[in-house]
Design an enzyme around this catalytic site. Structure first.
Site, PDB file in Angstrom:
ATOM      1  CB  CYS A   1      -0.924  -0.152   1.101  1.00  0.00           C
ATOM      2  SG  CYS A   1      -2.074  -1.578   1.060  1.00  0.00           S
TER       3      CYS A   1
ATOM      4  CG  HIS B   1      -3.313   2.932   2.212  1.00  0.00           C
ATOM      5  ND1 HIS B   1      -3.832   2.615   0.779  1.00  0.00           N
ATOM      6  CD2 HIS B   1      -3.287   1.917   2.778  1.00  0.00           C
ATOM      7  CE1 HIS B   1      -4.204   1.315   0.796  1.00  0.00           C
ATOM      8  NE2 HIS B   1      -3.940   1.059   2.301  1.00  0.00           N
TER       9      HIS B   1
ATOM     10  CG  ASN C   1      -6.702  -1.285   1.599  1.00  0.00           C
ATOM     11  OD1 ASN C   1      -5.843  -1.034   0.477  1.00  0.00           O
ATOM     12  ND2 ASN C   1      -5.926  -1.701   2.766  1.00  0.00           N
TER      13      ASN C   1
HETATM   14  N1  ACO Z   1     -17.900  -8.726  11.080  1.00  0.00           N
HETATM   15  C1  ACO Z   1     -18.007  -8.982  12.466  1.00  0.00           C
HETATM   16  N2  ACO Z   1     -17.333  -9.115  13.339  1.00  0.00           N
HETATM   17  C2  ACO Z   1     -16.241  -8.962  13.145  1.00  0.00           C
HETATM   18  C3  ACO Z   1     -15.481  -8.899  11.670  1.00  0.00           C
HETATM   19  C4  ACO Z   1     -16.580  -8.767  10.766  1.00  0.00           C
HETATM   20  N3  ACO Z   1     -16.087  -8.568   9.360  1.00  0.00           N
HETATM   21  N4  ACO Z   1     -14.299  -8.880  11.667  1.00  0.00           N
HETATM   22  C5  ACO Z   1     -13.803  -9.334  13.072  1.00  0.00           C
HETATM   23  N5  ACO Z   1     -14.845  -9.453  13.670  1.00  0.00           N
HETATM   24  C6  ACO Z   1     -15.144  -9.796  15.436  1.00  0.00           C
HETATM   25  C7  ACO Z   1     -13.615 -10.382  15.955  1.00  0.00           C
HETATM   26  O1  ACO Z   1     -14.010 -11.587  15.712  1.00  0.00           O
HETATM   27  C8  ACO Z   1     -13.893  -9.901  17.285  1.00  0.00           C
HETATM   28  O2  ACO Z   1     -14.813 -10.668  17.896  1.00  0.00           O
HETATM   29  P1  ACO Z   1     -14.601 -10.969  19.604  1.00  0.00           P
HETATM   30  O3  ACO Z   1     -14.426  -9.716  20.435  1.00  0.00           O
HETATM   31  O4  ACO Z   1     -15.754 -11.946  19.834  1.00  0.00           O
HETATM   32  O5  ACO Z   1     -13.267 -11.649  19.507  1.00  0.00           O
HETATM   33  C9  ACO Z   1     -14.386  -8.487  17.246  1.00  0.00           C
HETATM   34  O6  ACO Z   1     -14.930  -8.412  15.940  1.00  0.00           O
HETATM   35  C10 ACO Z   1     -13.463  -7.398  17.289  1.00  0.00           C
HETATM   36  O7  ACO Z   1     -12.384  -7.548  16.157  1.00  0.00           O
HETATM   37  P2  ACO Z   1     -10.969  -6.900  16.087  1.00  0.00           P
HETATM   38  O8  ACO Z   1     -10.163  -7.726  15.103  1.00  0.00           O
HETATM   39  O9  ACO Z   1     -10.305  -6.471  17.567  1.00  0.00           O
HETATM   40  O10 ACO Z   1     -11.591  -5.520  15.158  1.00  0.00           O
HETATM   41  P3  ACO Z   1     -11.113  -4.263  15.090  1.00  0.00           P
HETATM   42  O11 ACO Z   1     -11.727  -3.040  15.748  1.00  0.00           O
HETATM   43  O12 ACO Z   1      -9.517  -4.142  15.283  1.00  0.00           O
HETATM   44  O13 ACO Z   1     -11.406  -4.072  13.611  1.00  0.00           O
HETATM   45  C11 ACO Z   1     -10.052  -4.119  11.536  1.00  0.00           C
HETATM   46  C12 ACO Z   1     -10.693  -4.837  12.674  1.00  0.00           C
HETATM   47  C13 ACO Z   1     -11.091  -3.463  10.641  1.00  0.00           C
HETATM   48  C14 ACO Z   1      -9.424  -5.153  10.491  1.00  0.00           C
HETATM   49  C15 ACO Z   1      -9.315  -3.040  11.991  1.00  0.00           C
HETATM   50  O14 ACO Z   1      -8.218  -3.706  12.893  1.00  0.00           O
HETATM   51  C16 ACO Z   1      -8.305  -2.355  10.880  1.00  0.00           C
HETATM   52  O15 ACO Z   1      -8.773  -1.943  10.163  1.00  0.00           O
HETATM   53  N6  ACO Z   1      -7.079  -2.738  10.789  1.00  0.00           N
HETATM   54  C17 ACO Z   1      -6.020  -2.131  10.101  1.00  0.00           C
HETATM   55  C18 ACO Z   1      -5.812  -2.893   8.789  1.00  0.00           C
HETATM   56  C19 ACO Z   1      -5.063  -2.082   7.659  1.00  0.00           C
HETATM   57  O16 ACO Z   1      -5.130  -0.716   7.736  1.00  0.00           O
HETATM   58  N7  ACO Z   1      -4.532  -2.517   6.714  1.00  0.00           N
HETATM   59  C20 ACO Z   1      -3.701  -1.800   5.651  1.00  0.00           C
HETATM   60  C21 ACO Z   1      -2.685  -2.401   5.069  1.00  0.00           C
HETATM   61  S1  ACO Z   1      -3.144  -3.450   3.792  1.00  0.00           S
HETATM   62  C22 ACO Z   1      -1.972  -3.858   2.879  1.00  0.00           C
HETATM   63  O17 ACO Z   1      -0.861  -3.384   3.156  1.00  0.00           O
HETATM   64  C23 ACO Z   1      -2.341  -5.138   2.033  1.00  0.00           C
END
Ligand code: ACO
Length: 335
Positions: free
Chosen positions: A112, A262, A292
């Site tokens: 990215c 990004h 993304n």
């Molecule tokens: N729908 C419903 N529930 C979900 C989903 C979903 N799609 N995904 C995860 N959950 C659940 C999890 O299982 C967890 O449940 P639990 O509490 O029972 O264990 C709960 O939701 C919280 O999950 P987290 O992973 O802690 O959620 P978070 O608030 O961190 O959000 C996310 C996840 C959206 C992926 C976030 O961490 C994020 O955006 N991170 C950055 C990703 C990014 O920017 N990547 C960029 C680089 S990409 C590249 O370079 C190729």
């Protein structure tokens, strides 16, 4: 000798997948995805769609806006982590565009952050190498590497291509003010799509010589991500990088017209903007429509902002990419 941005373009596949569509294949909801990420829709390549075709479409639009003939392009940089040829797709893009002087064309892999790295490379080629018209294309199809049963990742990504033409100019017209680039291989464990082991089985003799082997077709694992770690990394590293680039450019945050990050997660964009004290009216965001799109996200958002009249000639933009590698970096540029 300086360099400036003189054209932009973008292209996305026609197939749109909404959050409700995803809720039919994994345990998720429109509300969860919208609240946690800001994403509502994404475009995905399907059937015979090709990423190369998207890249060519985006590049053609950038050349048209710049009023530059493909024959005058002397370098094509394709920023992608998902090329349609493992050996690199840029030469195919160069050929399809009709860059008949056989200019240099190659791929840049930096996930990215790829597009920002492409801009840095273009500036170096123009300033030091005598190049005049450099096409920088960001194009990725992460949908091909997503585990569509993993709700933690499949909701995030979309496919797209975006391009800018960077052109040589007099030093006083220079529009690429400063860069700041980093990587940290230690963080690769938080985000990767790695090759699956050694796919050639050797039969070794007692002295270590190869008695025989059975080759297999190698493949890569789907995207593995620790979302929380990547989130923390982005919120910490990106503001520092932009501040460092601004310092190198001798500019303050208040002289920036637009913050263009990004497009990974609206909460990351908001956190970085808040840290830099940038009001939301000066922040470009289109990830609700596209998710993304990796190396394509910055030129795709730039192109929409330019064509809608938001970004105008003379505006200063702080752009920053971040992602797998880990890699991250910023560029302060004038449109
Ligand atoms: N729908 C419903 N529930 C979900 C989903 C979903 N799609 N995904 C995860 N959950 C659940 C999890 O299982 C967890 O449940 P639990 O509490 O029972 O264990 C709960 O939701 C919280 O999950 P987290 O992973 O802690 O959620 P978070 O608030 O961190 O959000 C996310 C996840 C959206 C992926 C976030 O961490 C994020 O955006 N991170 C950055 C990703 C990014 O920017 N990547 C960029 C680089 S990409 C590249 O370079 C190729």
């Amino acid at each position: 000798r300086g360099c400036k941005l003189v054209g932009c373009g973008s292209a996305v596949p026609s197939l749109q997948i909404s959050n409700d569509d995803l809720a039919k294949i994994v345990d998720t909801s429109d509300e969860w995805i919208s609240v946690r990420t800001g994403i509502r829709n994404r475009r995905v390549l399907s059937g015979k769609d090709s990423l190369n075709a998207l890249a060519v479409d985006a590049a053609r639009k950038a050349l048209e806006m710049a009023e530059v003939d493909p024959i005058d392009v002397d370098l094509v940089l394709l920023c992608t982590s998902t090329p349609e040829d493992l050996f690199g797709s840029a030469p195919q893009i160069q050929k399809a565009l009709g860059c008949k002087n056989n200019p240099l064309a190659y791929d840049i892999t930096a996930a990215c952050s790829g597009f920002v790295l492409g801009l840095v490379s273009a500036a170096c080629y123009i300033r030091g190498g005598g190049f005049n018209n450099v096409l920088v294309i960001g194009a990725d199809a992460l949908s091909r590497y997503v585990d569509w049963t993993d709700r933690g990742t499949c909701i995030l990504f979309g496919d797209a291509a975006g391009a800018v033409l960077v052109q040589a100019c007099d030093g006083e017209e220079d529009g690429l003010f400063a860069f700041d680039m980093h990587s940290d291989g230690d963080g690769q464990r938080h985000l990767n799509a790695s090759i699956k082991g050694n796919e050639v089985d050797h039969a070794l003799g007692s002295n270590g010589s190869v008695l025989g082997f059975s080759p297999k077709i190698s493949s890569y694992s789907c995207i593995q991500m620790n979302g929380k770690e990547v989130f923390r990394f982005a919120c910490r590293a990106v503001p520092q990088s932009i501040e460092s680039a601004l310092e190198k450019a001798g500019l303050s945050g208040s002289s920036i017209d637009w913050l263009l990050l990004h497009q990974a997660n609206q909460r990351i964009i908001d956190a970085v903007a808040s840290r830099l004290e940038m009001p939301s009216e000066r922040v470009i965001s289109n990830l609700s429509n596209y998710g993304n799109t990796s190396a394509a996200s910055i030129p795709l958002a730039l192109d929409e902002a330019v064509r809608s009249g938001k970004v105008q000639a003379g505006h200063t933009i702080a752009a920053a990419g971040f992602g797998a590698g880990l890699t991250w970096g910023s560029a302060i540029v004038r449109w």
